[in-house]
Design a protein around this motif. Structure first.
Motif, PDB file in Angstrom:
ATOM      1  N   ARG A   1       0.801  -1.229   0.000  1.00  0.00           N
ATOM      2  CA  ARG A   1       0.000   0.000   0.000  1.00  0.00           C
ATOM      3  C   ARG A   1       0.833   1.278   0.000  1.00  0.00           C
ATOM      4  O   ARG A   1       0.349   2.336   0.389  1.00  0.00           O
ATOM      5  CB  ARG A   1      -0.941  -0.003   1.196  1.00  0.00           C
ATOM      6  CG  ARG A   1      -1.965  -1.108   1.095  1.00  0.00           C
ATOM      7  CD  ARG A   1      -3.030  -0.961   2.142  1.00  0.00           C
ATOM      8  NE  ARG A   1      -4.039  -1.985   1.955  1.00  0.00           N
ATOM      9  CZ  ARG A   1      -4.492  -2.752   2.915  1.00  0.00           C
ATOM     10  NH1 ARG A   1      -4.037  -2.599   4.141  1.00  0.00           N
ATOM     11  NH2 ARG A   1      -5.402  -3.659   2.670  1.00  0.00           N
ATOM     12  N   GLY A   2       2.097   1.190  -0.387  1.00  0.00           N
ATOM     13  CA  GLY A   2       2.913   2.390  -0.529  1.00  0.00           C
ATOM     14  C   GLY A   2       3.739   2.771   0.678  1.00  0.00           C
ATOM     15  O   GLY A   2       4.437   3.783   0.647  1.00  0.00           O
ATOM     16  N   ALA A   3       3.689   1.990   1.750  1.00  0.00           N
ATOM     17  CA  ALA A   3       4.526   2.298   2.915  1.00  0.00           C
ATOM     18  C   ALA A   3       5.989   2.025   2.572  1.00  0.00           C
ATOM     19  O   ALA A   3       6.303   1.212   1.698  1.00  0.00           O
ATOM     20  CB  ALA A   3       4.097   1.456   4.111  1.00  0.00           C
ATOM     21  N   VAL A   4       6.882   2.735   3.248  1.00  0.00           N
ATOM     22  CA  VAL A   4       8.320   2.555   3.030  1.00  0.00           C
ATOM     23  C   VAL A   4       9.038   2.412   4.365  1.00  0.00           C
ATOM     24  O   VAL A   4       8.556   2.868   5.397  1.00  0.00           O
ATOM     25  CB  VAL A   4       8.944   3.742   2.254  1.00  0.00           C
ATOM     26  CG1 VAL A   4       8.398   3.831   0.845  1.00  0.00           C
ATOM     27  CG2 VAL A   4       8.758   5.054   2.997  1.00  0.00           C
ATOM     28  N   ARG A   5      10.194   1.772   4.301  1.00  0.00           N
ATOM     29  CA  ARG A   5      11.091   1.763   5.452  1.00  0.00           C
ATOM     30  C   ARG A   5      11.794   3.115   5.449  1.00  0.00           C
ATOM     31  O   ARG A   5      12.150   3.627   4.391  1.00  0.00           O
ATOM     32  CB  ARG A   5      12.101   0.630   5.323  1.00  0.00           C
ATOM     33  CG  ARG A   5      11.470  -0.731   5.446  1.00  0.00           C
ATOM     34  CD  ARG A   5      12.481  -1.826   5.104  1.00  0.00           C
ATOM     35  NE  ARG A   5      11.930  -3.139   5.336  1.00  0.00           N
ATOM     36  CZ  ARG A   5      11.279  -3.854   4.425  1.00  0.00           C
ATOM     37  NH1 ARG A   5      11.121  -3.385   3.208  1.00  0.00           N
ATOM     38  NH2 ARG A   5      10.800  -5.034   4.725  1.00  0.00           N
ATOM     39  N   LEU A   6      11.994   3.673   6.630  1.00  0.00           N
ATOM     40  CA  LEU A   6      12.636   4.980   6.730  1.00  0.00           C
ATOM     41  C   LEU A   6      13.686   4.925   7.826  1.00  0.00           C
ATOM     42  O   LEU A   6      13.385   4.561   8.962  1.00  0.00           O
ATOM     43  CB  LEU A   6      11.603   6.071   7.050  1.00  0.00           C
ATOM     44  CG  LEU A   6      12.157   7.490   7.027  1.00  0.00           C
ATOM     45  CD1 LEU A   6      12.172   8.022   5.594  1.00  0.00           C
ATOM     46  CD2 LEU A   6      11.337   8.402   7.910  1.00  0.00           C
TER      47      LEU A   6
ATOM     48  N   VAL B   1       6.845   4.089   7.426  1.00  0.00           N
ATOM     49  CA  VAL B   1       6.043   5.298   7.273  1.00  0.00           C
ATOM     50  C   VAL B   1       5.212   5.242   6.002  1.00  0.00           C
ATOM     51  O   VAL B   1       5.567   4.567   5.032  1.00  0.00           O
ATOM     52  CB  VAL B   1       6.911   6.582   7.252  1.00  0.00           C
ATOM     53  CG1 VAL B   1       7.746   6.704   8.507  1.00  0.00           C
ATOM     54  CG2 VAL B   1       7.786   6.656   6.030  1.00  0.00           C
ATOM     55  N   THR B   2       4.111   5.968   6.046  1.00  0.00           N
ATOM     56  CA  THR B   2       3.358   6.232   4.825  1.00  0.00           C
ATOM     57  C   THR B   2       3.558   7.706   4.516  1.00  0.00           C
ATOM     58  O   THR B   2       3.548   8.551   5.422  1.00  0.00           O
ATOM     59  CB  THR B   2       1.859   5.901   4.974  1.00  0.00           C
ATOM     60  OG1 THR B   2       1.337   6.610   6.091  1.00  0.00           O
ATOM     61  CG2 THR B   2       1.642   4.420   5.169  1.00  0.00           C
ATOM     62  N   LEU B   3       3.795   7.981   3.259  1.00  0.00           N
ATOM     63  CA  LEU B   3       4.016   9.348   2.800  1.00  0.00           C
ATOM     64  C   LEU B   3       2.792   9.797   2.016  1.00  0.00           C
ATOM     65  O   LEU B   3       2.261   9.033   1.197  1.00  0.00           O
ATOM     66  CB  LEU B   3       5.259   9.410   1.908  1.00  0.00           C
ATOM     67  CG  LEU B   3       6.567   8.963   2.556  1.00  0.00           C
ATOM     68  CD1 LEU B   3       7.665   8.803   1.507  1.00  0.00           C
ATOM     69  CD2 LEU B   3       6.994   9.949   3.626  1.00  0.00           C
ATOM     70  N   LYS B   4       2.352  11.018   2.260  1.00  0.00           N
ATOM     71  CA  LYS B   4       1.204  11.542   1.518  1.00  0.00           C
ATOM     72  C   LYS B   4       1.523  11.508   0.027  1.00  0.00           C
ATOM     73  O   LYS B   4       2.607  11.907  -0.390  1.00  0.00           O
ATOM     74  CB  LYS B   4       0.886  12.968   1.963  1.00  0.00           C
ATOM     75  CG  LYS B   4       0.319  13.031   3.360  1.00  0.00           C
ATOM     76  CD  LYS B   4      -0.033  14.449   3.755  1.00  0.00           C
ATOM     77  CE  LYS B   4      -0.563  14.474   5.181  1.00  0.00           C
ATOM     78  NZ  LYS B   4      -0.840  15.837   5.646  1.00  0.00           N
ATOM     79  N   GLY B   5       0.590  10.984  -0.757  1.00  0.00           N
ATOM     80  CA  GLY B   5       0.761  10.934  -2.202  1.00  0.00           C
ATOM     81  C   GLY B   5       1.447   9.680  -2.711  1.00  0.00           C
ATOM     82  O   GLY B   5       1.606   9.510  -3.915  1.00  0.00           O
ATOM     83  N   VAL B   6       1.879   8.795  -1.815  1.00  0.00           N
ATOM     84  CA  VAL B   6       2.501   7.531  -2.224  1.00  0.00           C
ATOM     85  C   VAL B   6       1.546   6.422  -1.804  1.00  0.00           C
ATOM     86  O   VAL B   6       1.413   6.124  -0.620  1.00  0.00           O
ATOM     87  CB  VAL B   6       3.888   7.336  -1.575  1.00  0.00           C
ATOM     88  CG1 VAL B   6       4.502   6.005  -1.995  1.00  0.00           C
ATOM     89  CG2 VAL B   6       4.812   8.492  -1.930  1.00  0.00           C
TER      90      VAL B   6
ATOM     91  N   ASP C   1       4.712   0.196  -6.217  1.00  0.00           N
ATOM     92  CA  ASP C   1       5.541   0.682  -7.328  1.00  0.00           C
ATOM     93  C   ASP C   1       6.038   2.101  -7.066  1.00  0.00           C
ATOM     94  O   ASP C   1       7.203   2.417  -7.312  1.00  0.00           O
ATOM     95  CB  ASP C   1       4.772   0.635  -8.649  1.00  0.00           C
ATOM     96  CG  ASP C   1       4.573  -0.784  -9.163  1.00  0.00           C
ATOM     97  OD1 ASP C   1       5.309  -1.687  -8.717  1.00  0.00           O
ATOM     98  OD2 ASP C   1       3.678  -0.982 -10.009  1.00  0.00           O
ATOM     99  N   GLU C   2       5.162   2.968  -6.570  1.00  0.00           N
ATOM    100  CA  GLU C   2       5.568   4.343  -6.247  1.00  0.00           C
ATOM    101  C   GLU C   2       6.615   4.326  -5.132  1.00  0.00           C
ATOM    102  O   GLU C   2       7.600   5.070  -5.187  1.00  0.00           O
ATOM    103  CB  GLU C   2       4.357   5.169  -5.811  1.00  0.00           C
ATOM    104  CG  GLU C   2       3.380   5.454  -6.930  1.00  0.00           C
ATOM    105  CD  GLU C   2       2.081   6.084  -6.442  1.00  0.00           C
ATOM    106  OE1 GLU C   2       1.450   6.783  -7.251  1.00  0.00           O
ATOM    107  OE2 GLU C   2       1.697   5.880  -5.267  1.00  0.00           O
ATOM    108  N   ALA C   3       6.405   3.471  -4.139  1.00  0.00           N
ATOM    109  CA  ALA C   3       7.341   3.369  -3.018  1.00  0.00           C
ATOM    110  C   ALA C   3       8.702   2.854  -3.484  1.00  0.00           C
ATOM    111  O   ALA C   3       9.742   3.335  -3.029  1.00  0.00           O
ATOM    112  CB  ALA C   3       6.763   2.464  -1.935  1.00  0.00           C
ATOM    113  N   GLU C   4       8.715   1.888  -4.399  1.00  0.00           N
ATOM    114  CA  GLU C   4       9.981   1.335  -4.902  1.00  0.00           C
ATOM    115  C   GLU C   4      10.841   2.399  -5.570  1.00  0.00           C
ATOM    116  O   GLU C   4      12.063   2.377  -5.466  1.00  0.00           O
ATOM    117  CB  GLU C   4       9.710   0.187  -5.882  1.00  0.00           C
ATOM    118  CG  GLU C   4       9.340  -1.100  -5.196  1.00  0.00           C
ATOM    119  CD  GLU C   4       8.982  -2.219  -6.163  1.00  0.00           C
ATOM    120  OE1 GLU C   4       8.797  -1.959  -7.376  1.00  0.00           O
ATOM    121  OE2 GLU C   4       8.871  -3.360  -5.686  1.00  0.00           O
TER     122      GLU C   4
END
Length: 176
Positions: free
Chosen positions: A18-23, A62-67, A71-74
């Motif tokens: 769902r677009g979450a990323v490791r930060l 984290v989830t970033l607004k707009g991601v 695929d967008e997260a990658e």
């Protein structure tokens, strides 16, 4: 890099679909990275806002607004995030932002030039200061009060007390 920006985090691989990323947060309190408002890329071209954050093993998720998709997260993997320096809290005595140290001249306690500070590392056992001499390999030294007794930001230099012997060096005198 636009002047006055400090790197506070690096985006890692996606987490889930769902677009979450490791930060990886570089702030003393990892969650403080979300307190500074929008985060920007090194060139200032993109801006990100943290919508939510939770702690994971050695990083935040984290989830970033707009991601919204994996695929967008990658496509964000490896992007460093910056904030304006004036949004960060002032440092305490004997506390420095790495960005303030990079580029300072390194001199010995006798005043001899050693080179320039090129990086501060932390591999888990404490900070390491990396100094690039005019020629030859860089020096990696513990960033402790014993080895770096003086940091003078106004003068643009750090004073280095070189250890008598660094492991792997050949001593100047044979053992008897």
């Amino acid at each position: 890099m636009p002047s006055g920006l400090i790197c506070v985090a690096r985006i890692g691989a996606p987490h889930g679909v769902r677009g979450a990323v490791r930060l990886w947060s570089f702030t003393a309190d990892p969650f403080a990275v979300s307190d500074y408002g929008p985060l920007v890329t090194k060139d200032g071209a993109r801006q990100f806002e943290i919508a939510s954050a939770r702690e994971a093993k050695s990083h935040l998720v984290v989830t970033l607004k707009g991601v919204a998709t994996r695929d967008e997260a990658e496509r964000l993997n490896g992007v460093e995030l910056y904030v304006a320096r004036d949004k960060l809290p002032p440092t305490e005595a004997d506390e420095y932002y790495h960005a303030d140290l990079i580029g300072l001249a390194a001199v010995t306690t006798a005043g001899d030039a050693l080179g320039k500070v090129v990086a501060i590392h932390n591999f888990g056992a404490g900070d390491i200061i990396e100094i690039a001499p005019p020629s030859g390999p860089t020096l990696l030294l513990p960033f402790t009060n014993a080895v770096v007794p003086t940091v003078d930001l106004a003068a643009g230099q750090v004073v280095i007390e070189l250890p008598n012997e660094i492991e792997g060096d050949t001593p100047n005198h044979p053992e008897a």
